[in-house]
Scaffold this motif. Structure first.
Motif, PDB file in Angstrom:
ATOM      1  N   LYS A 190      64.899  49.346   3.357  1.00 33.51           N
ATOM      2  CA  LYS A 190      65.715  49.560   2.160  1.00 33.51           C
ATOM      3  C   LYS A 190      66.174  51.001   2.025  1.00 33.51           C
ATOM      4  O   LYS A 190      67.305  51.263   1.591  1.00 33.51           O
ATOM      5  CB  LYS A 190      64.936  49.146   0.907  1.00 33.51           C
ATOM      6  N   GLN A 191      65.327  51.940   2.383  1.00 34.03           N
ATOM      7  CA  GLN A 191      65.704  53.346   2.260  1.00 34.03           C
ATOM      8  C   GLN A 191      66.842  53.715   3.208  1.00 34.03           C
ATOM      9  O   GLN A 191      67.703  54.520   2.877  1.00 34.03           O
ATOM     10  CB  GLN A 191      64.480  54.245   2.511  1.00 34.03           C
ATOM     11  N   HIS A 192      66.827  53.119   4.390  1.00 39.24           N
ATOM     12  CA  HIS A 192      67.881  53.415   5.365  1.00 39.24           C
ATOM     13  C   HIS A 192      69.187  52.689   5.034  1.00 39.24           C
ATOM     14  O   HIS A 192      70.235  53.004   5.605  1.00 39.24           O
ATOM     15  CB  HIS A 192      67.423  53.022   6.773  1.00 39.24           C
ATOM     16  N   SER A 193      69.123  51.709   4.156  1.00 41.87           N
ATOM     17  CA  SER A 193      70.316  50.920   3.788  1.00 41.87           C
ATOM     18  C   SER A 193      70.529  50.979   2.280  1.00 41.87           C
ATOM     19  O   SER A 193      70.917  49.995   1.651  1.00 41.87           O
ATOM     20  CB  SER A 193      70.135  49.469   4.239  1.00 41.87           C
ATOM     21  N   LEU A 194      70.283  52.146   1.707  1.00 38.42           N
ATOM     22  CA  LEU A 194      70.255  52.289   0.255  1.00 38.42           C
ATOM     23  C   LEU A 194      71.574  51.886  -0.405  1.00 38.42           C
ATOM     24  O   LEU A 194      71.579  51.219  -1.443  1.00 38.42           O
ATOM     25  CB  LEU A 194      69.892  53.723  -0.116  1.00 38.42           C
ATOM     26  N   ASP A 195      72.702  52.287   0.182  1.00 41.06           N
ATOM     27  CA  ASP A 195      74.000  51.966  -0.424  1.00 41.06           C
ATOM     28  C   ASP A 195      74.217  50.457  -0.492  1.00 41.06           C
ATOM     29  O   ASP A 195      74.676  49.931  -1.514  1.00 41.06           O
ATOM     30  CB  ASP A 195      75.141  52.620   0.366  1.00 41.06           C
ATOM     31  N   ALA A 196      73.904  49.768   0.606  1.00 40.06           N
ATOM     32  CA  ALA A 196      74.081  48.317   0.639  1.00 40.06           C
ATOM     33  C   ALA A 196      73.143  47.632  -0.350  1.00 40.06           C
ATOM     34  O   ALA A 196      73.541  46.710  -1.066  1.00 40.06           O
ATOM     35  CB  ALA A 196      73.834  47.786   2.049  1.00 40.06           C
ATOM     36  N   VAL A 197      71.892  48.087  -0.403  1.00 36.28           N
ATOM     37  CA  VAL A 197      70.918  47.500  -1.315  1.00 36.28           C
ATOM     38  C   VAL A 197      71.388  47.659  -2.759  1.00 36.28           C
ATOM     39  O   VAL A 197      71.357  46.704  -3.553  1.00 36.28           O
ATOM     40  CB  VAL A 197      69.531  48.151  -1.127  1.00 36.28           C
ATOM     41  N   GLN A 198      71.855  48.845  -3.110  1.00 34.92           N
ATOM     42  CA  GLN A 198      72.330  49.082  -4.464  1.00 34.92           C
ATOM     43  C   GLN A 198      73.546  48.230  -4.791  1.00 34.92           C
ATOM     44  O   GLN A 198      73.658  47.688  -5.896  1.00 34.92           O
ATOM     45  CB  GLN A 198      72.651  50.564  -4.650  1.00 34.92           C
ATOM     46  N   SER A 199      74.463  48.079  -3.824  1.00 33.06           N
ATOM     47  CA  SER A 199      75.660  47.265  -4.055  1.00 33.06           C
ATOM     48  C   SER A 199      75.293  45.822  -4.346  1.00 33.06           C
ATOM     49  O   SER A 199      75.842  45.195  -5.264  1.00 33.06           O
ATOM     50  CB  SER A 199      76.583  47.324  -2.827  1.00 33.06           C
ATOM     51  N   THR A 224      70.645  37.155   6.309  1.00 27.79           N
ATOM     52  CA  THR A 224      69.978  38.228   7.048  1.00 27.79           C
ATOM     53  C   THR A 224      71.006  39.271   7.479  1.00 27.79           C
ATOM     54  O   THR A 224      72.179  38.980   7.673  1.00 27.79           O
ATOM     55  CB  THR A 224      69.240  37.692   8.280  1.00 27.79           C
ATOM     56  N   GLY A 225      70.534  40.510   7.614  1.00 28.23           N
ATOM     57  CA  GLY A 225      71.400  41.577   8.101  1.00 28.23           C
ATOM     58  C   GLY A 225      72.482  41.954   7.112  1.00 28.23           C
ATOM     59  O   GLY A 225      73.670  41.964   7.456  1.00 28.23           O
ATOM     60  N   THR A 226      72.085  42.303   5.888  1.00 26.80           N
ATOM     61  CA  THR A 226      73.078  42.594   4.844  1.00 26.80           C
ATOM     62  C   THR A 226      73.301  44.094   4.629  1.00 26.80           C
ATOM     63  O   THR A 226      73.840  44.504   3.595  1.00 26.80           O
ATOM     64  CB  THR A 226      72.656  41.948   3.512  1.00 26.80           C
ATOM     65  N   SER A 227      72.918  44.905   5.582  1.00 25.44           N
ATOM     66  CA  SER A 227      73.093  46.355   5.413  1.00 25.44           C
ATOM     67  C   SER A 227      74.533  46.793   5.630  1.00 25.44           C
ATOM     68  O   SER A 227      74.931  47.879   5.193  1.00 25.44           O
ATOM     69  CB  SER A 227      72.168  47.126   6.366  1.00 25.44           C
ATOM     70  N   HIS A 228      75.332  45.956   6.304  1.00 26.45           N
ATOM     71  CA  HIS A 228      76.721  46.319   6.579  1.00 26.45           C
ATOM     72  C   HIS A 228      77.460  45.094   7.114  1.00 26.45           C
ATOM     73  O   HIS A 228      76.873  44.019   7.276  1.00 26.45           O
ATOM     74  CB  HIS A 228      76.807  47.462   7.597  1.00 26.45           C
ATOM     75  N   GLY A 229      78.731  45.247   7.403  1.00 25.93           N
ATOM     76  CA  GLY A 229      79.513  44.217   8.084  1.00 25.93           C
ATOM     77  C   GLY A 229      79.572  42.885   7.372  1.00 25.93           C
ATOM     78  O   GLY A 229      79.616  42.803   6.141  1.00 25.93           O
ATOM     79  N   GLY A 255      73.935  41.682  -8.864  1.00 23.74           N
ATOM     80  CA  GLY A 255      73.056  40.617  -9.328  1.00 23.74           C
ATOM     81  C   GLY A 255      72.221  39.946  -8.267  1.00 23.74           C
ATOM     82  O   GLY A 255      71.532  38.962  -8.532  1.00 23.74           O
ATOM     83  N   GLY A 256      72.244  40.495  -7.039  1.00 29.39           N
ATOM     84  CA  GLY A 256      71.492  39.890  -5.953  1.00 29.39           C
ATOM     85  C   GLY A 256      70.132  40.517  -5.737  1.00 29.39           C
ATOM     86  O   GLY A 256      69.753  41.494  -6.395  1.00 29.39           O
ATOM     87  N   ASN A 257      69.391  39.936  -4.828  1.00 27.93           N
ATOM     88  CA  ASN A 257      68.066  40.431  -4.445  1.00 27.93           C
ATOM     89  C   ASN A 257      68.102  40.841  -2.974  1.00 27.93           C
ATOM     90  O   ASN A 257      68.822  40.240  -2.167  1.00 27.93           O
ATOM     91  CB  ASN A 257      67.010  39.342  -4.609  1.00 27.93           C
ATOM     92  N   VAL A 258      67.300  41.834  -2.628  1.00 27.49           N
ATOM     93  CA  VAL A 258      67.202  42.283  -1.238  1.00 27.49           C
ATOM     94  C   VAL A 258      65.740  42.434  -0.865  1.00 27.49           C
ATOM     95  O   VAL A 258      64.960  43.026  -1.630  1.00 27.49           O
ATOM     96  CB  VAL A 258      67.933  43.624  -1.007  1.00 27.49           C
ATOM     97  N   ILE A 259      65.364  41.892   0.281  1.00 23.16           N
ATOM     98  CA  ILE A 259      64.002  42.057   0.787  1.00 23.16           C
ATOM     99  C   ILE A 259      64.060  42.733   2.151  1.00 23.16           C
ATOM    100  O   ILE A 259      65.107  42.740   2.808  1.00 23.16           O
ATOM    101  CB  ILE A 259      63.257  40.712   0.906  1.00 23.16           C
ATOM    102  N   GLU A 260      62.952  43.298   2.563  1.00 24.90           N
ATOM    103  CA  GLU A 260      62.863  43.895   3.900  1.00 24.90           C
ATOM    104  C   GLU A 260      62.408  42.832   4.890  1.00 24.90           C
ATOM    105  O   GLU A 260      61.408  42.142   4.663  1.00 24.90           O
ATOM    106  CB  GLU A 260      61.907  45.079   3.899  1.00 24.90           C
ATOM    107  N   LEU A 261      63.160  42.694   5.966  1.00 27.56           N
ATOM    108  CA  LEU A 261      62.824  41.730   7.015  1.00 27.56           C
ATOM    109  C   LEU A 261      63.402  42.214   8.326  1.00 27.56           C
ATOM    110  O   LEU A 261      64.605  42.491   8.423  1.00 27.56           O
ATOM    111  CB  LEU A 261      63.397  40.348   6.687  1.00 27.56           C
ATOM    112  N   ASP A 262      62.553  42.340   9.326  1.00 28.69           N
ATOM    113  CA  ASP A 262      62.980  42.699  10.675  1.00 28.69           C
ATOM    114  C   ASP A 262      62.904  41.438  11.517  1.00 28.69           C
ATOM    115  O   ASP A 262      61.858  40.788  11.591  1.00 28.69           O
ATOM    116  CB  ASP A 262      62.051  43.779  11.243  1.00 28.69           C
TER     117      ASP A 262
END
Length: 288
Positions: free
Chosen positions: A37-46, A9-14, A51-58
């Motif tokens: 995902k839109q607010h964390s676009l760079d992290a999602v793309q990285s 969880t919390g993979t947008s940074h750090g 080869g990873g997956n990203v989902i939206e979760l608050d």
């Protein structure tokens, strides 16, 4: 055996982003989460390009929503081997002025969210008699500073939850690890919410004022290297590398010289208190 699956969880940074990329570069599988995902676009793309997956979760979502999203994600690879509860933030200021919303959001993010993700992965881990749950706490989960009452309270809560969990699931083949970072050079301070202290309320020049000013002055100057910290976390979780021998052997993993120093002082303070009141405390039992 197929590559292990991480849910972070919390993979947008750090720490969350760095750990996701390290696991992927090691040939392992990752499902990361971001709030938007839109607010964390760079992290999602990285993560996705690696080869990873990203989902939206608050992490403040209702229990049923969090559990449903985690279990849906679990179906991507058929299991989750490593749950990393990394998402979190801090609300800072004197306890006197926190609002109900401040308290609710802080605890929903740092305590209830991790509780619900844990509840989501436990059935699968129990069935396989295998799994690791990592809760990213803080040195504040052991040693509370002035101005950190809500944040430390939430991390103390997370650590109590983790201690009990370790005792409940250890015999089921599931290990629990509490990570307690000190000050690391991430955007954590910038992402913190500061509850302004009304002027003239008497907190000028107090420990609250001192600690908040220290935090403000330390942004971008924290001594901890997040890449080194993530490398150690990865080793302890996977059992690989120089720290791999600690896998399943420790409950707490302090990171940073500042964290170790503060925790050592806290432990010593508790020992002193016990010795001072030992006779009084033990005198409260019924006499035989």
């Amino acid at each position: 055996m197929s590559a292990p699956v991480w849910f972070i969880t919390g993979t947008s940074h750090g720490f969350g982003l760095l750990l996701s990329l390290q696991a992927l570069h090691a040939g392992q599988k990752v499902i990361g989460t971001v709030r938007n995902k839109q607010h964390s676009l760079d992290a999602v793309q990285s993560i996705e390009q690696a080869g990873g997956n990203v989902i939206e979760l608050d992490m403040t979502e209702p229990r049923d929503s969090i559990i449903e999203k985690v279990r849906t994600a679990e179906k991507i690879y058929g299991r989750i081997d490593f749950l990393i509860n990394n998402a979190g933030y801090s609300t800072l200021g004197p306890i006197e002025f926190f609002t109900e919303d401040d308290a609710s959001h802080q605890f929903r993010t740092n305590v209830f969210g991790p509780l619900f993700t844990i509840q989501a992965v436990l059935p699968g881990m129990r069935a396989r008699r295998l799994g690791t749950i990592v809760n990213i706490s803080s040195v504040a989960g052991q040693d509370a500073l002035a101005s950190c009452g809500l944040y430390a309270g939430s991390k103390f809560g997370l650590e109590g939850l983790s201690e009990a969990l370790a005792k409940e699931v250890g015999s089921l083949g599931i290990s629990v690890l509490i990570v307690e970072p000190g000050a690391f050079r991430t955007n954590f301070w910038k992402a913190s919410v500061l509850r302004n202290v009304p002027a003239g309320e008497g907190y000028e020049g107090t420990p609250v004022d001192t600690v908040l000013n220290k935090f403000r002055g330390s942004a971008g100057k924290q001594p901890g290297d997040p890449e080194k910290a993530v490398d150690i976390i990865f080793q302890v979780v996977t059992g690989q590398g120089a720290a791999g021998h600690l896998k399943g052997q420790i409950l707490r993993l302090p990171l940073g010289e500042d964290a170790v120093s503060r925790i050592e002082k806290k432990v010593q303070s508790v020992k002193i208190d016990i010795e001072l009141y030992r006779k009084l405390a033990t005198s409260t039992d019924f006499s035989n």
